[in-house]
Every structure is written in structure tokens, then in C-alpha cells.
Enzyme design. Structure first.
Site, short mmCIF file in Angstrom:
data_model
loop_
_atom_site.label_atom_id
_atom_site.label_comp_id
_atom_site.label_asym_id
_atom_site.label_seq_id
_atom_site.Cartn_x
_atom_site.Cartn_y
_atom_site.Cartn_z
N ASP A 151 -28.12 19.93 -79.40
CA ASP A 151 -27.65 19.86 -77.34
C ASP A 151 -26.96 18.28 -77.48
OD1 ASP A 151 -29.66 21.78 -78.42
OD2 ASP A 151 -31.29 21.28 -76.36
N GLU A 177 -40.54 17.54 -84.97
CA GLU A 177 -39.04 18.23 -84.29
C GLU A 177 -38.12 17.78 -85.45
OE1 GLU A 177 -38.52 17.40 -80.14
OE2 GLU A 177 -37.29 19.28 -80.25
C1 DGY Z 1 -34.28 21.95 -73.74
O1 DGY Z 1 -34.48 21.92 -72.90
O2 DGY Z 1 -33.77 20.45 -73.85
C2 DGY Z 1 -33.23 22.22 -75.20
O3 DGY Z 1 -32.95 22.25 -76.02
C3 DGY Z 1 -32.50 23.20 -74.21
O4 DGY Z 1 -32.58 24.77 -74.95
#
Ligand code: DGY
Length: 427
Positions: free
Chosen positions: A162, A392
Site C-alpha cells: 500500500d 501482520e
Molecule cells: C487499508 O485499509 O489499509 C487496506 O490495506 C486497503 O486495502
């Protein structure tokens, strides 16, 4: 110790199982995420093959007519998450997001096919085949430019990585001034030092609104959108997935589509080549709008082994990066090179180690004869989970967990791979 951790991993999967689909972790991610679910299936497959198939089946239940498979499936409302279904305004009967995620499905389905001895499971995997094929065709129709062959992402979240520093310069062009006030929910579940910066988040929402205003016109987003990146992670993963789809086609006697898939492989190989940056001597993503390469060495750069690309010279350059990075960190492989700008050992995709990335990287390394690298990834992943828990992601420097706890794909990777005492994934 190992038996206890096996049990804990199974418990995490069962707790995060919401009935046919698994949330990545309670609180931070309360819905079904695309590539999370597919990795999670490998964990379930170690003790319940039928449940593993179900995980992938529920994901493909929401496939759009175009073949597109969304990155989030919103099966029930959860006010603890933003941006939720009403912000995305996408999908059919079951609301979804309007963007996709790395297409790991063909590879996982093929892996499950090879491991199972059960006819009924094979039948279910075979039923998924045309759906996965339709998703790959969607990529080639809507997201791969003929001149480069690389996969274009239209939102940083599509990459799954991300807030990788690869997206910092290209997103700085995105104008967030039209975005109204919103409340981030992720910061209620995880420390701000582990999550994307506000600067980036505003732009994620601006891009979401831009996509929504096009009515989620995926081709238009890839040709006219304000953020268009040829993503090294997506390109390598789709290339590998296509090779696995060919293997699966042969198993299923679908020789009629091999020529089409061979064409996709050739185009993606050309795409991988386009993503070689001769200045930084690495594979990396390239901005389609400015033509500029990020120049960063990320964990996705090392997917060249998994994708089966790279000539002798390119591999030698990557080996030098591996040795340099390996001497800088305690745990391999950081998501961002510690010597590159933007490295932050605890912030999401700016440095932390991701176990499911280590898993696919290790598979690739074994195939290109880098046994020692594969073994280091397995041993480091094992130590991270055994010493720090099922987080995570993890700091490559201290091993501390970052992001959500009791994370489904970390538990799945423990069961399917790094909890075992063998370098060979999938054996
Ligand atoms: C978030 O909401 O941070 C997710 O990674 C989007 O996919």
C-alpha cells in the site's frame, strides 16, 4: 514448541473465520481481502482442504462479469473500518471495492492441486479454473499496455504494498483538495507509527473518489487516471500465475488455451524487462505518466526468481543487493532497502518483513538455485513468529511485530511453510 505454535496458528485461522471467508485480523481489517484469502487457503489446506477451497470460492463468488476480482468483499457492515462499502459504491448484490489486488490465485490453486490426493477437491479446484482465467483475461484487456507488457495499477492499494516508497513521487501529483473530511479508522486499531502517513492517506481517498466517479471504468483508469504505475510486484506475480495456469491447463486437458496463455507469458516477460532499471541495477516499478523508474530495491524486486526472469547479469546485480541488504538487517527480507529513501523499519510497506512475501520469494529462489537464500527466508520467518508472535509484519532490524496481531496470513504461512524444518516450500 512447534506443536504449540501449530495449534496457535490453527486457532487464529478458526477465530478469524467468519463462515466461508476469513478476515485478515479482527478490528483493523474486518472483511475479506483478496490476496489475504488466497494465502490463507494454503494454511487451511494443511488441516481442512474443503475449507481451503471454500476460501477461494467465496472470493470468486463476487467476480464481476468483466472478470475483475475486487480487493475487498464487504459481506456485512462494520463501522470500525474506513473506507467502507458506501464510500466505494461498487459491486453487485454483495458490495465490494472497485480495485483489484495481486493475482496470486492461479499459483495457489495449482499448488493445492499438486498437494491434494482427493478427487472431490480436485473437482472444486477445476471449477475455479475458468474464473481465474477470466481474471487473467481482464488484466490483459484492461491493465496491460501493449507497448510495455507490464501490469498497470491505478491505486497504490492494488499493489498490496500500500504505502511503498515506490508510490511517493507519483502520488505527490494527485490533488487531494477535493476530499471532504473523513475519519481514519485504522489508527484506532494500530499505532500511527506503523501506518501510512496522512499525506498518503488523503491521496488514497482522492484516488478512490476519482475511480468511483468514473463508475469504476477500469480501462479508463489505466489510460487516463491520475495515478498509473507499472508495478513490479503485480507484473512478476501475474507472470508466475500465468505459468501456473498453463501447468493447470495441461492437467485439465485444456490445451485449447495454451497458445493464448503463452502469448500472455511473452507479453509479461517483456513487461518484466521494461521494469529493469539499468541506473539502479534493479527491477522496480515505473511511473507510466512520467516514464520515471522508482529506482528502489524492494522485496518485490526479488520476485524475478519466482517469475522466472532475469539474465545472468541482472541476477548478478540482484545478488549484490541481496548481500548488501543481508548485512544491514537481522531478518530478511525488508520491504524497502534500508539504504534507500523512505525506509522505516516499523511502517507498513516502508521496511517491515512480510512473511507471505518471504514465502513466494523463497519458492522462486529455490527454482533458480539460490537454496541458501530460500533457507535464510524460511529460518528468519520461523524465528520472527516463534520469538515475536503472529503479527501482520515485523521490523527487519529488531523483529518487533508491526500492524495487526493474530494475523491470518502469518498463521497460514507458519502452517504451510516456515513452521516446518525444510527449506522447500510446498513439500
Ligand atoms: C487499508 O485499509 O489499509 C487496506 O490495506 C486497503 O486495502
Amino acid at each position: 514448541m512447534s506443536a504449540e505454535l501449530d495449534q496457535r496458528a490453527r486457532e487464529i485461522l478458526r477465530t478469524n473465520d467468519k463462515g466461508g471467508y476469513t478476515v485478515p485480523t479482527d478490528g483493523l481489517y474486518p472483511y475479506q481481502w483478496n490476496w489475504d484469502s488466497v494465502f490463507v487457503a494454503l494454511g487451511f489446506a494443511t488441516f481442512d482442504e474443503s475449507r481451503a477451497c471454500r476460501e477461494i470460492e467465496t472470493l470468486f463468488e463476487v467476480q464481476w462479469d468483466s472478470g475483475f476480482v475486487p480487493h475487498i468483499v464487504f459481506r456485512q457492515d462494520d463501522p470500525g473500518y474506513f473506507p467502507g462499502p458506501s464510500t466505494w459504491n461498487a459491486g453487485g448484490q454483495v458490495p465490494t471495492s472497485g480495485i483489484t489486488q495481486p493475482p496470486i490465485a492461479a499459483s495457489v490453486i495449482y499448488e493445492m492441486w499438486c498437494r491434494t490426493k482427493t478427487d472431490s477437491i480436485r473437482e472444486r479446484l477445476a471449477t475455479l479454473f475458468p474464473k481465474v482465467l477470466a481474471w487473467h483475461r481482464w488484466f490483459h484487456r484492461c491493465r496491460i499496455s501493449e507497448d510495455t507488457g507490464a501490469v498497470i495499477i491505478t491505486h497504490p492499494w492494488e499493489s498490496g504494498r500500500d504505502n511503498s516508497p515506490e508510490w511517493t513521487r507519483p502520488t505527490s501529483r494527485v490533488d487531494p483538495t477535493g476530499v471532504g473530511p473523513y475519519q481514519r479508522r485504522d489508527l484506532q486499531h494500530a499505532d500511527a507509527s506503523m501506518r501510512p502517513l496522512k499525506r498518503d492517506y488523503d491521496r488514497y481517498i482522492a484516488l478512490l473518489e476519482y475511480g468511483r466517479d468514473t463508475g469504476w471504468d477500469h480501462s479508463k483508469l489505466a489510460t487516463e487516471g491520475p495515478f498509473r504505475m507499472a508495478d513490479v510486484g503485480m507484473t512478476m506475480i501475474l507472470l508466475r500465475a500465468t505459468r501456473d495456469l498453463i501447468r493447470l491447463s495441461k492437467e485439465l486437458g485444456r490445451v485449447d488455451i495454451i497458445a493464448e496463455l503463452d502469448g500472455y507469458v511473452r507479453s509479461l516477460e517483456q513487461g518484466a524487462d521494461y521494469l529493469w532499471d539499468s541506473k539502479a541495477q534493479t527491477y522496480c516499478s515505473r511511473d507510466v505518466i512520467s516514464g520515471e523508474a522508482s529506482g528502489y530495491v524492494t522485496n518485490a524486486s526479488f520476485l524475478y526468481g519466482y517469475a522466472g526472469v532475469g539474465d545472468h547479469g541482472q541476477q548478478a546485480h540482484m545478488a549484490r543487493h541481496w548481500d548488501r541488504i543481508g548485512a544491514r538487517v537481522q531478518y530478511m527480507l525488508p520491504s524497502q532497502d534500508p539504504d534507500d529513501a523512505g525506509f522505516d523499519h516499523m511502517r507498513y510497506w516502508c521496511g517491515p518483513v512480510w512473511i507471505m512475501m518471504n514465502y513466494i520469494l523463497a519458492r522462486g529462489f529455490l527454482e533458480i538455485g539460490q537454496q541458501a537464500w530460500a533457507e535464510r527466508l524460511r529460518a528468519d520467518s520461523h524465528r520472527l513468529i516463534a520469538d515475536f508472535g503472529f503479527h501482520e509484519a515485523f521490523s527487519p532490524q529488531t523483529g518487533d511485530g508491526t500492524g495487526g496481531r493474530d494475523f491470518s496470513w502469518t498463521a497460514a504461512m507458519w502452517l504451510a511453510w516456515c513452521g516446518r524444518n525444510t527449506a522447500a516450500p510446498g513439500t
